[in-house]
Design an enzyme around this catalytic site. Structure first.
Site, mmCIF file in Angstrom:
data_model
loop_
_atom_site.group_PDB
_atom_site.id
_atom_site.type_symbol
_atom_site.label_atom_id
_atom_site.label_comp_id
_atom_site.label_asym_id
_atom_site.label_seq_id
_atom_site.Cartn_x
_atom_site.Cartn_y
_atom_site.Cartn_z
ATOM 1 N N SER A 199 2.517 1.310 5.981
ATOM 2 C CA SER A 199 1.601 1.396 4.843
ATOM 3 C C SER A 199 0.449 0.396 4.826
ATOM 4 O O SER A 199 -0.431 0.513 3.973
ATOM 5 C CB SER A 199 2.380 1.248 3.536
ATOM 6 O OG SER A 199 2.949 2.477 3.198
ATOM 7 N N SER A 240 0.848 3.886 2.238
ATOM 8 C CA SER A 240 0.713 3.876 0.800
ATOM 9 C C SER A 240 -0.380 2.945 0.282
ATOM 10 O O SER A 240 -0.804 3.065 -0.860
ATOM 11 C CB SER A 240 2.046 3.472 0.165
ATOM 12 O OG SER A 240 2.382 2.137 0.498
ATOM 13 N N LYS A 294 -2.713 -5.052 -4.155
ATOM 14 C CA LYS A 294 -2.032 -3.757 -4.269
ATOM 15 C C LYS A 294 -1.201 -3.774 -5.549
ATOM 16 O O LYS A 294 -0.595 -4.805 -5.882
ATOM 17 C CB LYS A 294 -1.138 -3.542 -3.039
ATOM 18 C CG LYS A 294 -0.451 -2.185 -2.990
ATOM 19 C CD LYS A 294 0.359 -2.005 -1.702
ATOM 20 C CE LYS A 294 1.018 -0.633 -1.622
ATOM 21 N NZ LYS A 294 1.796 -0.451 -0.364
HETATM 22 N N1 GLN Z 1 4.679 6.487 4.938
HETATM 23 C C1 GLN Z 1 5.953 5.834 4.985
HETATM 24 C C2 GLN Z 1 6.811 6.319 3.846
HETATM 25 O O1 GLN Z 1 6.386 7.174 3.156
HETATM 26 C C3 GLN Z 1 5.781 4.351 4.940
HETATM 27 C C4 GLN Z 1 5.425 3.847 3.603
HETATM 28 C C5 GLN Z 1 5.317 2.355 3.551
HETATM 29 O O2 GLN Z 1 5.136 1.683 4.568
HETATM 30 N N2 GLN Z 1 5.438 1.810 2.353
HETATM 31 O O3 GLN Z 1 7.882 5.870 3.621
#
Ligand code: GLN
Length: 485
Positions: free
Chosen positions: A175, A151, A76
């Site tokens: 995410s 994400s 990532k």
């Molecule tokens: N979707 C969640 C957010 O927008 C979690 C994102 C994540 O786990 N990095 O914060």
């Protein structure tokens, strides 16, 4: 070759059925053919990959093979890679080339893995659809009009389309698990502190955790084995020794008590609930005992998270000021202008929203009403889990409310987007390990089963997922139409 599991790749490499160079070239060709459409990678590191494949082949020839030697993978783009641009999905870091490797990257390099490239992601890991990426959204291989989740959408889509056998990812509120669920792959968020955060660009430091995405629980276990462990450079990294995750596979599940979280089914659509319950019934056939449990404060997880995560983000992102590294606006007239225009131009809308919310809830007049209150709620959520784990070994429920959704369908309503993580966020607030694995599809879109473990029970949830995957085929389903595989 891209159909093989990681264990099969290692066997093939050991037996000389193919070389790491051939394997790497095969994946690079697949990326070349399909990434233009899927956009799963922000950067492809072809030359470095071929060089490390050659080194891996030499190591294998010298009899120095580990489980990941010569196996290609993707990182990532939140993990710093020395000499390779690390963008975090942001214009702010679009040209940033770190001078060092994140601990996770260094460990995997030491394990002999071959880095194919850096995967696309929501900007600074804020999002559930990949639509906040400065580098445009990733497409879901199951339906390219739909989001891959976020994400870590690039990592999940790359594994789903076999543009990488395995990939690293991070999970602050879901995410890893949510994109894994939406892309029909397996992903694990480890216990907070199990995997080093050093060199992993910070979003909400008390919840951020790196972990694996793969085609199966077994592949995730192999990747986690190399990622996990104490790191003196990360003060929240935990000293606890890393167990042999795969070595604990194959134990019977007889008598294992699985708590089905009632609250996670209350508002769930019938079709999704049926898939999740179908997978639970399979686990029951394998000897586990299903009992109903309650996590009464579940409804408070999303509101608490959207106070705490922005608060931490607003502090973490203060470092992007145009002075030290990253984007700098053109021709600032003075220091204030430099700060203001750099941040106005370098950050996207969702990141700005989080910084504003975070700064607000931390401000003197509102700290007690919001930030302190959210911390107190966080403690209650942790207590709910402790009470549940006094009764059962694993908690189970859906990973997400539904399958992949169409581009643009939630962008106008941030709260609708935030609710994607309604079942995943609590594990981050409590710091618990949790995994998502495929359990069928609704209207052609994969659905994820979530298993949550007690602290350091990665081996237990991976083991249960592995037994389920041995007995079922959901994780073998492939996105048929597009010929990705
Ligand atoms: N979707 C969640 C957010 O927008 C979690 C994102 C994540 O786990 N990095 O914060």
């Amino acid at each position: 070759m891209h159909e093989l599991s990681v264990a099969q790749m290692a066997q093939g490499l050991a037996a000389g059925a193919f070389s790491s160079l051939e394997l790497t070239q095969h994946f690079l060709r697949r990326i070349e053919a399909h990434n233009g459409h899927l956009n799963a990678y922000i950067s492809v590191c072809a030359e470095q990959a071929l060089a490390s494949a050659r080194r891996a082949d030499a190591a294998i020839a010298a009899g120095q093979q580990g489980p990941l030697t010569g196996v290609p993978l993707a990182h990532k783009d939140i993990f710093c890679t020395a000499g390779v641009r690390t963008t975090c999905g942001s214009r702010m870091l679009a040209e940033f080339v770190p001078p060092y490797d994140a601990t996770v990257v260094a460990r995997l390099q030491a394990a002999g893995a071959v880095v194919l490239g850096k995967t696309n992601m929501d900007e600074f890991a804020m999002g559930s659809s990949n639509e906040t990426s400065y580098f445009s959204a990733v497409r879901n291989p199951w339906d390219t009009d739909c989001v891959p989740g976020g994400s870590s959408g690039g990592s999940a889509a790359a594994v789903a389309a076999r543009l990488a056998p395995i990939a690293t990812a991070t999970d602050t509120g879901g995410s890893i698990r949510q994109p894994a669920a939406l892309c029909g792959v397996t992903g694990l968020k480890p216990t907070y502190g199990r995997v080093s955060r050093w060199g992993m660009i910070a979003f909400a430091s008390s919840m951020d955790q790196g972990g694996p995405i793969g085609q199966s629980a077994e592949d995730c276990a192999l990747l986690l084995q190399a990622m996990a462990g104490h790191d003196p450079k990360d003060s929240t990294s935990i000293v606890e020794p890393v167990p042999d995750y795969c070595g604990q596979f194959g134990g019977p599940l007889d008598g294992l008590k699985i708590g089905v979280v009632e609250e996670y089914f209350a508002d769930l659509g019938d079709a999704v609930a049926a898939r999740v319950r179908g997978a639970l019934a399979e686990l029951e056939k394998l000897g586990t005992r299903l009992v109903s449990v309650r996590l009464p404060r579940s409804h408070l997880a999303v509101p608490a998270y959207y106070v705490l995560a922005p608060a931490e983000a607003s502090a973490n992102l203060a470092r992007f000021d145009g002075v030290r590294y990253g984007y700098r606006c053109a021709e600032p007239v003075d220091l204030l202008d430099l700060y203001c225009r750099t941040r106005a131009e370098g950050f996207g809308a969702e990141v700005k929203r989080r910084i504003l919310v975070g700064t607000y809830v931390l401000s003197a007049g509102f700290y007690d009403a919001y930030f302190r209150k959210a911390q107190q709620v966080r403690r209650l959520i942790k207590e709910d889990f402790a009470a549940a784990f006094a009764q059962v070994d694993i908690l189970a429920g859906p990973s997400c409310p539904a399958g992949a959704f169409r581009f643009g369908s939630k962008t106008a309503d941030p709260v609708a987007m935030y609710l994607q993580d309604i079942y995943t966020i609590a594990a981050n607030l409590a710091g618990l390990p949790a995994l998502s694995l495929p359990c069928g599809a609704v209207a052609g879109k994969p659905i994820g089963l979530q298993l949550i473990g007690n602290y350091f029970a990665e081996a237990r949830i991976l083991g249960a997922a592995h037994r389920l995957q041995q007995a079922t085929d959901w994780h073998r389903a492939v996105p048929a139409a597009e010929g990705w595989r």
